[in-house]
Design an enzyme around this catalytic site. Sequence first.
Site, short mmCIF file in Angstrom:
data_model
loop_
_atom_site.label_atom_id
_atom_site.label_comp_id
_atom_site.label_asym_id
_atom_site.label_seq_id
_atom_site.Cartn_x
_atom_site.Cartn_y
_atom_site.Cartn_z
N SER A 1 0.85 -1.19 0.00
CA SER A 1 0.00 0.00 0.00
C SER A 1 0.88 1.24 0.00
O SER A 1 1.80 1.35 0.81
CB SER A 1 -0.89 -0.01 1.25
OG SER A 1 -1.39 1.28 1.52
N GLU B 1 -4.19 -7.47 -7.03
CA GLU B 1 -2.94 -8.18 -7.32
C GLU B 1 -2.94 -9.56 -6.67
O GLU B 1 -2.51 -10.55 -7.28
CB GLU B 1 -1.76 -7.34 -6.82
CG GLU B 1 -1.55 -6.07 -7.63
CD GLU B 1 -0.67 -5.05 -6.95
OE1 GLU B 1 -0.39 -4.00 -7.57
OE2 GLU B 1 -0.26 -5.26 -5.78
#
Length: 205
Positions: free
Chosen positions: A19, A93
């Site tokens: 992140s 992902e």
Amino acid sequence: MSDGEEVSKYAYDAFLSYSQEAGRKLAPALQRAVETFAKPWYRRRGLRVFRDSTHVHATSSLWGTIESALAESSCFILMASPGAARSPWVNREVEWWLQHRHVSRLYIVLTEGELRWDPVQGEFDLPSRDALPPALLRAFPSQPWWVDLRGVRAERLTVRRDPAFLDRVASLVASLTGRLKDDLIGEELRQHRRTKRIAVAAAAP
């Protein structure tokens, strides 16, 4: 990888998923440590890790680039944190990886939050899994291994300044390459001594 044929099959040894909120400073430091751990002094890197630094502003057109990198990666490294758990891009992902590869090739590096495995339920304990994206909560058939980097500051992420970090990076690189951890640590220390000798010799009048 230990299998030479598999090494040549992929452009990257690992895809680093994180992140931007939580890993903006930590991710490049971890990438650098993994790529250069125990590498010969004459090489730029020992391993090649894909790290995308732009997909915090990603559009659908950028997904193709990320998907290509995933397809060209041998392993997946997730920098787990509450920020990663909230990120739709990290989850996407992970979803791609679980659909196209095996979860055994996915490695967790815990940077923030909590993870605790419930052996009775055979999954991560609900109150203590705020660091994982939704796609990964029930993906493991048994307790996975992970590296705990919580509390580590990005500016201290060099294996030569922090013995604990050296040990954790060695564990991760051993998993990525199939090499013995002790062998990797020994090689890292040998390369460090060699680099110092070269630097001293170069500085001598």
